[in-house]
Write a protein that holds these residues in place. Structure first.
Motif, PDB file in Angstrom:
ATOM      1  N   PHE A   1     -15.141  10.609  -6.651  1.00 53.38           N
ATOM      2  CA  PHE A   1     -14.226  10.363  -5.533  1.00 53.38           C
ATOM      3  C   PHE A   1     -14.963  10.311  -4.189  1.00 53.38           C
ATOM      4  CE2 PHE A   1     -10.705  11.067  -2.648  1.00 53.38           C
ATOM      5  CZ  PHE A   1      -9.694  10.365  -3.247  1.00 53.38           C
TER       6      PHE A   1
ATOM      7  N   MET B   1       0.088   4.300  -2.414  1.00 60.23           N
ATOM      8  CA  MET B   1      -0.433   5.560  -1.885  1.00 60.23           C
ATOM      9  C   MET B   1       0.514   6.729  -2.121  1.00 60.23           C
ATOM     10  SD  MET B   1      -3.438   4.727  -0.889  1.00 60.23           S
ATOM     11  CE  MET B   1      -3.842   6.407  -0.468  1.00 60.23           C
ATOM     12  N   TRP B   2       1.818   6.511  -1.889  1.00 61.69           N
ATOM     13  CA  TRP B   2       2.762   7.624  -2.036  1.00 61.69           C
ATOM     14  C   TRP B   2       2.905   8.056  -3.490  1.00 61.69           C
ATOM     15  CZ3 TRP B   2       4.714  11.023   1.299  1.00 61.69           C
ATOM     16  CH2 TRP B   2       4.685  10.708   2.663  1.00 61.69           C
TER      17      TRP B   2
ATOM     18  N   THR C   1       0.837  -1.199   0.000  1.00 58.61           N
ATOM     19  CA  THR C   1       0.000   0.000   0.000  1.00 58.61           C
ATOM     20  C   THR C   1       0.878   1.258   0.000  1.00 58.61           C
ATOM     21  OG1 THR C   1      -1.988   0.953   1.007  1.00 58.61           O
ATOM     22  CG2 THR C   1      -0.254   0.260   2.528  1.00 58.61           C
ATOM     23  N   VAL C   2       2.114   1.142   0.463  1.00 59.32           N
ATOM     24  CA  VAL C   2       3.007   2.298   0.580  1.00 59.32           C
ATOM     25  C   VAL C   2       3.362   2.877  -0.803  1.00 59.32           C
ATOM     26  CG1 VAL C   2       5.255   3.110   1.397  1.00 59.32           C
ATOM     27  CG2 VAL C   2       3.896   1.563   2.828  1.00 59.32           C
TER      28      VAL C   2
ATOM     29  N   SER D   1       1.984   5.104   5.550  1.00 55.51           N
ATOM     30  CA  SER D   1       1.417   4.510   4.333  1.00 55.51           C
ATOM     31  C   SER D   1       1.328   5.495   3.180  1.00 55.51           C
ATOM     32  CB  SER D   1       0.011   3.983   4.621  1.00 55.51           C
ATOM     33  OG  SER D   1      -0.893   5.059   4.833  1.00 55.51           O
ATOM     34  N   GLY D   2       1.252   6.791   3.501  1.00 57.91           N
ATOM     35  CA  GLY D   2       1.042   7.778   2.449  1.00 57.91           C
ATOM     36  C   GLY D   2      -0.428   8.025   2.144  1.00 57.91           C
TER      37      GLY D   2
ATOM     38  N   VAL E   1      -8.651  -9.554   1.804  1.00 63.37           N
ATOM     39  CA  VAL E   1      -9.715  -9.203   2.746  1.00 63.37           C
ATOM     40  C   VAL E   1     -10.838  -8.451   2.036  1.00 63.37           C
ATOM     41  CG1 VAL E   1      -8.091  -8.978   4.682  1.00 63.37           C
ATOM     42  CG2 VAL E   1      -8.813  -6.927   3.442  1.00 63.37           C
ATOM     43  N   ARG E   2     -11.995  -8.518   2.679  1.00 66.67           N
ATOM     44  CA  ARG E   2     -13.127  -7.667   2.309  1.00 66.67           C
ATOM     45  C   ARG E   2     -13.372  -6.723   3.493  1.00 66.67           C
ATOM     46  NH1 ARG E   2     -18.742  -7.298   2.354  1.00 66.67           N
ATOM     47  NH2 ARG E   2     -18.962  -8.869   3.972  1.00 66.67           N
ATOM     48  N   PHE E   3     -13.511  -5.438   3.190  1.00 73.97           N
ATOM     49  CA  PHE E   3     -13.770  -4.463   4.249  1.00 73.97           C
ATOM     50  C   PHE E   3     -15.274  -4.422   4.507  1.00 73.97           C
ATOM     51  CE2 PHE E   3      -9.806  -3.140   2.192  1.00 73.97           C
ATOM     52  CZ  PHE E   3      -8.967  -3.166   3.296  1.00 73.97           C
TER      53      PHE E   3
ATOM     54  N   HIS F   1     -13.259   1.539  -0.445  1.00 74.31           N
ATOM     55  CA  HIS F   1     -12.293   0.462  -0.650  1.00 74.31           C
ATOM     56  C   HIS F   1     -12.993  -0.831  -0.232  1.00 74.31           C
ATOM     57  CE1 HIS F   1      -7.860  -0.929   0.150  1.00 74.31           C
ATOM     58  NE2 HIS F   1      -8.451  -1.625  -0.789  1.00 74.31           N
ATOM     59  N   GLY F   2     -13.362  -1.643  -1.207  1.00 73.19           N
ATOM     60  CA  GLY F   2     -14.173  -2.827  -0.906  1.00 73.19           C
ATOM     61  C   GLY F   2     -13.353  -4.035  -0.496  1.00 73.19           C
ATOM     62  N   GLU F   3     -12.291  -4.280  -1.245  1.00 78.67           N
ATOM     63  CA  GLU F   3     -11.453  -5.454  -0.979  1.00 78.67           C
ATOM     64  C   GLU F   3     -10.004  -5.130  -1.322  1.00 78.67           C
ATOM     65  OE1 GLU F   3     -12.938  -8.791  -3.240  1.00 78.67           O
ATOM     66  OE2 GLU F   3     -14.963  -8.566  -2.447  1.00 78.67           O
ATOM     67  N   GLU F   4      -9.102  -5.893  -0.707  1.00 76.47           N
ATOM     68  CA  GLU F   4      -7.674  -5.807  -1.041  1.00 76.47           C
ATOM     69  C   GLU F   4      -7.091  -7.197  -0.949  1.00 76.47           C
ATOM     70  OE1 GLU F   4      -6.282  -2.934  -1.963  1.00 76.47           O
ATOM     71  OE2 GLU F   4      -4.234  -3.636  -2.177  1.00 76.47           O
TER      72      GLU F   4
END
Lengths: 149, 145
Positions: A79, A63-64, A59-60, B36-37, B87-89, A84-87
């Motif tokens: 926007f 995002m950066w 994620t770093v 994380s930014g 994961v799911r949030f 954010h649903g899933e990762e």
């Protein structure tokens, strides 16, 4: 609504030099006391070449680099309505300090779904395959963005 | 970390050691934003969060809570064994919440020369509300490699 003609489109590569201090900072922000993330010697004793990156470290660079806002704008996603649903991460090789990783964000799919409550949503999946300086695949990140309509 | 985990020792239905995190302080959001930014003010600015409909103010970064789950996983399986983690949030986390991460082994099988274990994970707050559901796989060594 999300622009479904953009499926398959790739965006500018994210290039990120991995630093030991950033790995430690990320572990401390999470509050993860695992010494492999904090201390090079402890990592080596545990069988690593150096401090490995925590599981959510990718994620770093994402995002950066601000790559996600660029992509969200390009897909004409509102926007204010995006969640954010899933990762998901797939890990192929270790990532260590001194590595330079490069990831190319790609729009994998755009689908409209209807929630149980009858509300329409666009589901946008973005994949980023990261390679290291030896052109080896190191990891893939998959992000599901949900745009409420 | 020190104590080796072997494929043969894992049984479907085994529970991961639980991890408790919190109560979460707003300061941790600031730390996580910097690390994380992710500087979305929804996580660090109460006035902004209220203006966009969060009546109690800021909410936690979803990725911070995923980070807690990652901490729980790599406290159990070595980091280098992790193959996949998704994961799911499912719900928003707020400052003051304490997050409990738990998990269960759902499957184990040998695939492409690796000894894989598959697990479900869940993060709940102190009231039992689910914040994250997810799963991961890890490749573990055999006792006689």
């Amino acid at each position: 609504m999300a622009d479904s003609t953009k499926v398959g489109k790739t965006f500018d590569p994210i290039v990120w030099e991995v630093e030991r201090g950033k790995i430690r900072e990320m572990a401390k922000a999470i509050g993860d006391p695992n010494p492999i993330y904090l201390d090079r010697d402890a990592a080596i004793r545990a069988g690593y070449r150096d401090t490995p990156v925590p599981p959510t470290f990718l994620t770093v660079p994402m995002m950066w680099s601000s790559s996600m806002p660029v992509l969200i704008n390009d897909l004409k996603i509102n926007f204010m309505m995006v969640l954010h649903g899933e990762e998901e991460y797939e890990y192929y090789r270790d990532i260590y300090p001194g590595d330079t990783i490069t990831g190319v964000p790609k729009v994998a799919s755009v689908e409209e779904k209807t929630s149980k409550a009858g509300k329409k949503m666009d589901m946008v999946t973005v994949e980023i395959l990261y390679k290291n300086q030896h052109n080896e695949d190191v990891a893939k990140a998959r992000t599901l963005l949900v745009e409420r309509k | 970390m020190g104590n080796e985990l072997y494929f043969e020792d894992i049984k479907v239905g085994d529970a991961l050691p639980e991890l408790s995190k919190g109560p979460i302080m707003k300061l941790q959001h600031v730390l996580y934003a910097g690390a994380s930014g992710d500087f979305n003010p929804l996580h660090t600015d109460d006035d902004f969060a209220k203006a966009v409909g969060m009546k109690d103010g800021v909410i936690s970064h979803g990725m911070l809570i995923m980070g807690f789950v990652g901490q729980a996983i790599t406290a159990w399986v070595p980091r280098k064994c992790l193959r996949k983690f998704g994961v799911r949030f499912a719900g928003m986390t707020k400052p003051g919440n304490t997050i409990m991460v738990s998990g269960t082994v759902t499957d184990k099988r040998q695939e492409n020369g690796e000894n894989l274990v598959f697990c479900e994970v869940v993060a709940r707050d102190e009231g039992g509300d689910v914040k994250i559901t997810g799963n991961f796989s890890a490749a573990l060594p055999l006792k006689r490699g």
